[in-house]
Design a protein around this motif. Structure first.
Motif, PDB file in Angstrom:
ATOM      1  N   ASP A  40       0.853  -1.178   0.000  1.00  0.00           N
ATOM      2  CA  ASP A  40       0.000   0.000   0.000  1.00  0.00           C
ATOM      3  C   ASP A  40       0.900   1.244   0.000  1.00  0.00           C
ATOM      4  O   ASP A  40       2.130   1.149  -0.018  1.00  0.00           O
ATOM      5  CB  ASP A  40      -0.966  -0.005   1.191  1.00  0.00           C
ATOM      6  N   ASP A  41       0.293   2.418   0.017  1.00  0.00           N
ATOM      7  CA  ASP A  41       1.079   3.648  -0.105  1.00  0.00           C
ATOM      8  C   ASP A  41       2.092   3.804   1.021  1.00  0.00           C
ATOM      9  O   ASP A  41       3.228   4.252   0.798  1.00  0.00           O
ATOM     10  CB  ASP A  41       0.140   4.862  -0.135  1.00  0.00           C
ATOM     11  N   ALA A  46       8.508   2.919   2.562  1.00  0.00           N
ATOM     12  CA  ALA A  46       9.619   2.253   3.240  1.00  0.00           C
ATOM     13  C   ALA A  46      10.363   1.278   2.329  1.00  0.00           C
ATOM     14  O   ALA A  46      11.416   0.753   2.701  1.00  0.00           O
ATOM     15  CB  ALA A  46       9.097   1.509   4.471  1.00  0.00           C
ATOM     16  N   ALA A  47       9.818   1.008   1.144  1.00  0.00           N
ATOM     17  CA  ALA A  47      10.425   0.045   0.223  1.00  0.00           C
ATOM     18  C   ALA A  47      11.442   0.733  -0.685  1.00  0.00           C
ATOM     19  O   ALA A  47      11.390   1.955  -0.878  1.00  0.00           O
ATOM     20  CB  ALA A  47       9.342  -0.614  -0.612  1.00  0.00           C
ATOM     21  N   PRO A  48      12.385  -0.025  -1.252  1.00  0.00           N
ATOM     22  CA  PRO A  48      13.312   0.567  -2.230  1.00  0.00           C
ATOM     23  C   PRO A  48      12.539   1.157  -3.412  1.00  0.00           C
ATOM     24  O   PRO A  48      11.444   0.684  -3.734  1.00  0.00           O
ATOM     25  CB  PRO A  48      14.168  -0.633  -2.660  1.00  0.00           C
ATOM     26  N   PRO A  49      13.081   2.161  -4.057  1.00  0.00           N
ATOM     27  CA  PRO A  49      12.382   2.791  -5.190  1.00  0.00           C
ATOM     28  C   PRO A  49      12.000   1.768  -6.269  1.00  0.00           C
ATOM     29  O   PRO A  49      12.797   0.918  -6.659  1.00  0.00           O
ATOM     30  CB  PRO A  49      13.430   3.784  -5.732  1.00  0.00           C
ATOM     31  N   GLY A  50      10.762   1.838  -6.730  1.00  0.00           N
ATOM     32  CA  GLY A  50      10.303   0.958  -7.796  1.00  0.00           C
ATOM     33  C   GLY A  50       9.790  -0.388  -7.346  1.00  0.00           C
ATOM     34  O   GLY A  50       9.247  -1.148  -8.137  1.00  0.00           O
ATOM     35  N   VAL A  51       9.935  -0.702  -6.063  1.00  0.00           N
ATOM     36  CA  VAL A  51       9.471  -1.995  -5.558  1.00  0.00           C
ATOM     37  C   VAL A  51       8.000  -1.881  -5.184  1.00  0.00           C
ATOM     38  O   VAL A  51       7.611  -1.062  -4.351  1.00  0.00           O
ATOM     39  CB  VAL A  51      10.310  -2.452  -4.345  1.00  0.00           C
ATOM     40  N   LEU A  52       7.186  -2.709  -5.782  1.00  0.00           N
ATOM     41  CA  LEU A  52       5.741  -2.622  -5.606  1.00  0.00           C
ATOM     42  C   LEU A  52       5.165  -3.685  -4.682  1.00  0.00           C
ATOM     43  O   LEU A  52       4.009  -3.583  -4.263  1.00  0.00           O
ATOM     44  CB  LEU A  52       5.042  -2.736  -6.969  1.00  0.00           C
TER      45      LEU A  52
END
Length: 244
Positions: A40-41, A46-52
């Motif tokens: 979710d948003d 908190a996730a690395p850039p681009g990680v969905l």
């Protein structure tokens, strides 16, 4: 040689040699699924850039109980308090289902995670468990969803881990033909089965090393005749008897 977690970070008809006399893996596909949690948003921040999101593999103990491994659950940010949507899929169906942690089973850092589903996945059937230890050279089979597609791997049990690095694990050599990386990203949590179709362990890590050639990383696993997969045995009767 390093251990590679087999969940996959999501960015923007396979055949396998099966030992004669063992159950056909296709008969067990209804009990194994790919699992995906899309962040979710707040989780994306908190996730690395681009990680969905995170992908792994799970298998049913019962219609409302799904097993995988602890590091997949941790990467998905699942807990025993809140329900979160996890996409569950096989080759025929795909469905988002509210999921939370039911319990962990095991005595070491990596454990088998049992998840509770709010509603049953269509056609789900639970695997039987084997509590007896494996014997060296015993044939095994695994079904997994690396790359979000079903793969089948076969091979053998090599030994139980005894040193600090592999304590509490079952070391396997498994492959699909010449492909020793078959249980790659997305295969974490996959069931490891004996010849009768009983779950003996869950896949945790693939043993790999990397080299660079012309600015390109080339991943390799161990040599033929040696273990290439680390798994978590299901020999924890008290925890599983309560989970079932």
């Amino acid at each position: 040689m390093r251990q590679l977690p087999l969940f996959i970070l999501i960015l923007v008809v396979t055949s396998s040699r099966v030992v004669a006399g063992c159950i056909e893996p296709v008969m067990l596909a209804h009990s194994t699924v790919g699992i995906t949690h899309y962040f979710d948003d707040e989780e994306k921040k908190a996730a690395p850039p681009g990680v969905l999101g995170i992908r792994g593999t799970g298998w049913f103990l019962a219609p409302l109980l799904l097993a995988t491994v602890k590091h997949v659950v941790a990467a998905m940010n699942l807990s025993d308090q809140n329900w979160k949507k996890v996409e569950i899929r096989n080759e025929e169906d795909k469905e988002p289902i509210a999921t939370r942690v039911h319990r962990f089973a095991g005595f070491h850092a990596e454990k088998i995670a049992v998840l509770e589903l709010q509603t049953a996945f269509s056609g789900a059937r639970g695997f039987p468990l084997r509590m007896e230890p494996l014997i060296a050279e015993e044939p095994v089979v695994s079904l997994a969803y690396p790359g979000d597609r079903l793969r089948v791997a076969s091979g053998r049990f090599v030994r139980y881990g005894e040193d600090d690095r592999f304590a509490g694990t079952a070391l396997l050599e498994v492959y699909d033909g010449n492909d020793r990386l078959v249980l790659d990203h997305g295969a974490s949590g996959a069931p490891v089965l004996d010849c009768t179709g009983r779950v003996v362990a869950a896949v945790s890590n693939l043993l790999t090393t990397s080299t660079w050639f012309m600015s390109r990383e080339i991943r390799m696993t161990t040599a033929w005749g040696s273990p290439n997969v680390v798994s978590v045995p299901v020999q924890v009767p008290k925890e599983f008897s309560r989970a079932q």
